[in-house]
Design a protein around this motif. Structure first.
Motif, PDB file in Angstrom:
ATOM      1  N   THR A   1       0.853  -1.184   0.000  1.00 51.64           N
ATOM      2  CA  THR A   1       0.000   0.000   0.000  1.00 51.64           C
ATOM      3  C   THR A   1       0.891   1.238   0.000  1.00 51.64           C
ATOM      4  O   THR A   1       2.109   1.164  -0.022  1.00 51.64           O
ATOM      5  CB  THR A   1      -0.877   0.007   1.254  1.00 51.64           C
ATOM      6  OG1 THR A   1      -0.037   0.219   2.409  1.00 51.64           O
ATOM      7  CG2 THR A   1      -1.611  -1.322   1.414  1.00 51.64           C
ATOM      8  N   ASN A   2       0.244   2.406   0.039  1.00 48.90           N
ATOM      9  CA  ASN A   2       0.993   3.661   0.132  1.00 48.90           C
ATOM     10  C   ASN A   2       1.247   4.073   1.577  1.00 48.90           C
ATOM     11  O   ASN A   2       1.693   5.188   1.837  1.00 48.90           O
ATOM     12  CB  ASN A   2       0.239   4.774  -0.598  1.00 48.90           C
ATOM     13  CG  ASN A   2       0.187   4.533  -2.098  1.00 48.90           C
ATOM     14  OD1 ASN A   2       1.152   4.040  -2.687  1.00 48.90           O
ATOM     15  ND2 ASN A   2      -0.936   4.872  -2.717  1.00 48.90           N
ATOM     16  N   ALA A   3       0.934   3.193   2.527  1.00 48.48           N
ATOM     17  CA  ALA A   3       1.157   3.509   3.935  1.00 48.48           C
ATOM     18  C   ALA A   3       2.650   3.663   4.201  1.00 48.48           C
ATOM     19  O   ALA A   3       3.486   3.006   3.565  1.00 48.48           O
ATOM     20  CB  ALA A   3       0.571   2.402   4.814  1.00 48.48           C
ATOM     21  N   PRO A   4       3.025   4.528   5.133  1.00 48.76           N
ATOM     22  CA  PRO A   4       4.447   4.731   5.424  1.00 48.76           C
ATOM     23  C   PRO A   4       5.121   3.457   5.923  1.00 48.76           C
ATOM     24  O   PRO A   4       4.483   2.569   6.497  1.00 48.76           O
ATOM     25  CB  PRO A   4       4.443   5.802   6.523  1.00 48.76           C
ATOM     26  CG  PRO A   4       3.090   6.399   6.514  1.00 48.76           C
ATOM     27  CD  PRO A   4       2.160   5.377   5.955  1.00 48.76           C
ATOM     28  N   ILE A   5       6.418   3.377   5.689  1.00 46.36           N
ATOM     29  CA  ILE A   5       7.246   2.290   6.198  1.00 46.36           C
ATOM     30  C   ILE A   5       7.870   2.740   7.510  1.00 46.36           C
ATOM     31  O   ILE A   5       8.439   3.832   7.590  1.00 46.36           O
ATOM     32  CB  ILE A   5       8.337   1.910   5.177  1.00 46.36           C
ATOM     33  CG1 ILE A   5       7.687   1.320   3.923  1.00 46.36           C
ATOM     34  CG2 ILE A   5       9.346   0.941   5.785  1.00 46.36           C
ATOM     35  CD1 ILE A   5       8.641   1.117   2.774  1.00 46.36           C
TER      36      ILE A   5
ATOM     37  N   GLY B   1      -0.768   3.384  11.363  1.00 44.05           N
ATOM     38  CA  GLY B   1      -0.851   3.809   9.972  1.00 44.05           C
ATOM     39  C   GLY B   1       0.237   3.295   9.065  1.00 44.05           C
ATOM     40  O   GLY B   1       0.237   3.613   7.869  1.00 44.05           O
ATOM     41  N   THR B   2       1.174   2.502   9.577  1.00 42.05           N
ATOM     42  CA  THR B   2       2.281   2.026   8.744  1.00 42.05           C
ATOM     43  C   THR B   2       1.899   0.722   8.055  1.00 42.05           C
ATOM     44  O   THR B   2       1.015  -0.004   8.504  1.00 42.05           O
ATOM     45  CB  THR B   2       3.555   1.828   9.581  1.00 42.05           C
ATOM     46  OG1 THR B   2       3.300   0.865  10.613  1.00 42.05           O
ATOM     47  CG2 THR B   2       3.992   3.137  10.208  1.00 42.05           C
ATOM     48  N   GLY B   3       2.628   0.429   6.967  1.00 37.46           N
ATOM     49  CA  GLY B   3       2.316  -0.766   6.203  1.00 37.46           C
ATOM     50  C   GLY B   3       3.423  -1.787   6.169  1.00 37.46           C
ATOM     51  O   GLY B   3       3.209  -2.925   5.745  1.00 37.46           O
TER      52      GLY B   3
ATOM     53  N   ALA C   1      14.368   9.201  -1.855  1.00 35.11           N
ATOM     54  CA  ALA C   1      14.654   9.424  -3.270  1.00 35.11           C
ATOM     55  C   ALA C   1      13.564   8.835  -4.169  1.00 35.11           C
ATOM     56  O   ALA C   1      13.283   9.365  -5.250  1.00 35.11           O
ATOM     57  CB  ALA C   1      16.010   8.817  -3.634  1.00 35.11           C
ATOM     58  N   ARG C   2      12.927   7.777  -3.720  1.00 34.32           N
ATOM     59  CA  ARG C   2      11.854   7.146  -4.492  1.00 34.32           C
ATOM     60  C   ARG C   2      10.488   7.777  -4.235  1.00 34.32           C
ATOM     61  O   ARG C   2       9.500   7.411  -4.872  1.00 34.32           O
ATOM     62  CB  ARG C   2      11.760   5.651  -4.144  1.00 34.32           C
ATOM     63  CG  ARG C   2      12.931   4.803  -4.577  1.00 34.32           C
ATOM     64  CD  ARG C   2      12.628   3.347  -4.290  1.00 34.32           C
ATOM     65  NE  ARG C   2      13.709   2.471  -4.706  1.00 34.32           N
ATOM     66  CZ  ARG C   2      13.588   1.172  -4.919  1.00 34.32           C
ATOM     67  NH1 ARG C   2      12.386   0.603  -4.764  1.00 34.32           N
ATOM     68  NH2 ARG C   2      14.608   0.435  -5.264  1.00 34.32           N
ATOM     69  N   GLY C   3      10.429   8.682  -3.282  1.00 37.42           N
ATOM     70  CA  GLY C   3       9.151   9.275  -2.924  1.00 37.42           C
ATOM     71  C   GLY C   3       8.271   8.354  -2.108  1.00 37.42           C
ATOM     72  O   GLY C   3       7.040   8.512  -2.097  1.00 37.42           O
ATOM     73  N   VAL C   4       8.885   7.399  -1.408  1.00 39.34           N
ATOM     74  CA  VAL C   4       8.142   6.464  -0.570  1.00 39.34           C
ATOM     75  C   VAL C   4       8.070   7.024   0.849  1.00 39.34           C
ATOM     76  O   VAL C   4       9.092   7.384   1.438  1.00 39.34           O
ATOM     77  CB  VAL C   4       8.824   5.077  -0.556  1.00 39.34           C
ATOM     78  CG1 VAL C   4       8.090   4.128   0.384  1.00 39.34           C
ATOM     79  CG2 VAL C   4       8.893   4.499  -1.962  1.00 39.34           C
ATOM     80  N   ALA C   5       6.888   7.095   1.397  1.00 36.73           N
ATOM     81  CA  ALA C   5       6.716   7.636   2.746  1.00 36.73           C
ATOM     82  C   ALA C   5       7.312   6.681   3.775  1.00 36.73           C
ATOM     83  O   ALA C   5       7.195   5.462   3.652  1.00 36.73           O
ATOM     84  CB  ALA C   5       5.244   7.858   3.040  1.00 36.73           C
ATOM     85  N   PHE C   6       7.969   7.241   4.775  1.00 35.09           N
ATOM     86  CA  PHE C   6       8.523   6.422   5.843  1.00 35.09           C
ATOM     87  C   PHE C   6       8.513   7.216   7.139  1.00 35.09           C
ATOM     88  O   PHE C   6       8.367   8.436   7.154  1.00 35.09           O
ATOM     89  CB  PHE C   6       9.953   5.969   5.507  1.00 35.09           C
ATOM     90  CG  PHE C   6      10.958   7.078   5.445  1.00 35.09           C
ATOM     91  CD1 PHE C   6      11.692   7.444   6.574  1.00 35.09           C
ATOM     92  CD2 PHE C   6      11.187   7.766   4.260  1.00 35.09           C
ATOM     93  CE1 PHE C   6      12.621   8.474   6.513  1.00 35.09           C
ATOM     94  CE2 PHE C   6      12.114   8.792   4.192  1.00 35.09           C
ATOM     95  CZ  PHE C   6      12.828   9.148   5.325  1.00 35.09           C
ATOM     96  N   ARG C   7       8.682   6.487   8.225  1.00 33.84           N
ATOM     97  CA  ARG C   7       8.730   7.080   9.558  1.00 33.84           C
ATOM     98  C   ARG C   7       9.880   6.426  10.311  1.00 33.84           C
ATOM     99  O   ARG C   7       9.839   5.212  10.587  1.00 33.84           O
ATOM    100  CB  ARG C   7       7.412   6.835  10.287  1.00 33.84           C
ATOM    101  CG  ARG C   7       7.392   7.298  11.749  1.00 33.84           C
ATOM    102  CD  ARG C   7       6.099   6.827  12.426  1.00 33.84           C
ATOM    103  NE  ARG C   7       4.928   7.339  11.696  1.00 33.84           N
ATOM    104  CZ  ARG C   7       3.725   6.790  11.771  1.00 33.84           C
ATOM    105  NH1 ARG C   7       3.524   5.712  12.521  1.00 33.84           N
ATOM    106  NH2 ARG C   7       2.714   7.314  11.097  1.00 33.84           N
TER     107      ARG C   7
END
Length: 268
Positions: free
Chosen positions: A2-6, A55-57, A25-31
């Motif tokens: 999913t688009n949920a943050p890592i 909320g994370t995936g 750099a990939r535009g992937v959301a993370f926390r």
């Protein structure tokens, strides 16, 4: 995925920082969550776990060095539910059967990937061996034992692939560089790149353990002593299996990391 943050647990460490850079750099959301981040995560404080997980995936899990007892990992992952989990273990961790860390991940996570890296090349520049390199003398229990040092950049590449792509679930990747070299040879290559002498000497496991506080020193001393017995003298294919390419070499790491030191100015 999913688009949920890592969620990055260990996101400030040698591999975690590099994973974060790649995700950004990939535009992937993370926390990245730790005891010092705005969203706190503390292994010793379960009240911080749910907020960090919310909320994370997926999770990149680097067990903290000070927690050699990984009893908290199972309960954490039980709360994580069906999230994808990529865990940083260690090459050879299964010498006495399945490691407790990996078993906790496998039993609590429906989609998991285990990374088992060899000793990091970056230990010579930003880790446990760096002070000796800077001082001009590195003394370890390894004697002439060899290891196929893995570049932390390759670990991060594999971790990001496992976190963001399909096809890595249920895989155990033993990660190493393309050649096994001795610690004296590694030090000699760094010295040549630096343009100054750096010596390598012997220190018993107990003597080495005394230089690092707590149980971690004893743990590392025993691991380094095992290298002297040839325990790490082999090359693994995990980078090629995960990424379809060869791993970076130790010489590549040295060339990127250690530049010649400036000459002393000539006195007039």
């Amino acid at each position: 995925m999913t688009n949920a943050p890592i969620l990055l647990l260990g996101g400030l460490g040698k591999t975690g920082r590099r994973v974060a850079d790649r995700l950004e750099a990939r535009g992937v959301a993370f926390r990245a969550a730790s005891r010092s981040t705005p969203i706190r995560f503390d292994w010793d404080d379960e009240s911080t776990w749910d907020t960090a997980l919310a909320g994370t995936g997926a999770i990149y899990l680097v067990p903290p060095a000070e927690h050699l007892d990984i009893a908290a990992i199972g309960p954490l992952l039980a709360r994580a539910g069906d999230r994808r989990v990529v865990v940083l273990s260690a090459r050879g961790a299964d010498y006495a059967g399945e490691p407790a860390l990996e078993r906790a991940v496998r039993e609590n996570s429906p989609e998991w990937t285990v990374l088992r890296p060899s000793w990091f090349a970056q230990n010579f520049s930003e880790g446990v061996f760096a002070a000796g390199i800077e001082a001009g003398e590195l003394a370890l229990p390894t004697r002439d034992g060899r290891d196929a040092f893995i570049d932390a950049e390759d670990i991060a590449d594999v971790a990001v692939a496992a976190l963001t792509e399909d096809g890595h679930g249920g895989q155990i990747y033993d990660l190493s560089g393309p050649e096994a070299i001795s610690f004296p040879d590694a030090v000699a290559r760094i010295a040549a790149a630096r343009g100054r002498p750096i010596s390598f000497g012997y220190r018993t496991p107990a003597e080495f353990a005394a230089t690092t506080p707590g149980e971690l020193g004893q743990f590392l001393g025993a691991l380094l002593g095992g290298i002297a017995q040839g325990n790490a003298d082999y090359v693994s294919d995990g980078v090629r299996r995960a990424l379809g390419r060869e791993p970076r070499s130790f010489d590549d790491f040295v060339a990127r990391t250690f530049s010649p030191e400036p000459s002393e100015p000539v006195q007039a």
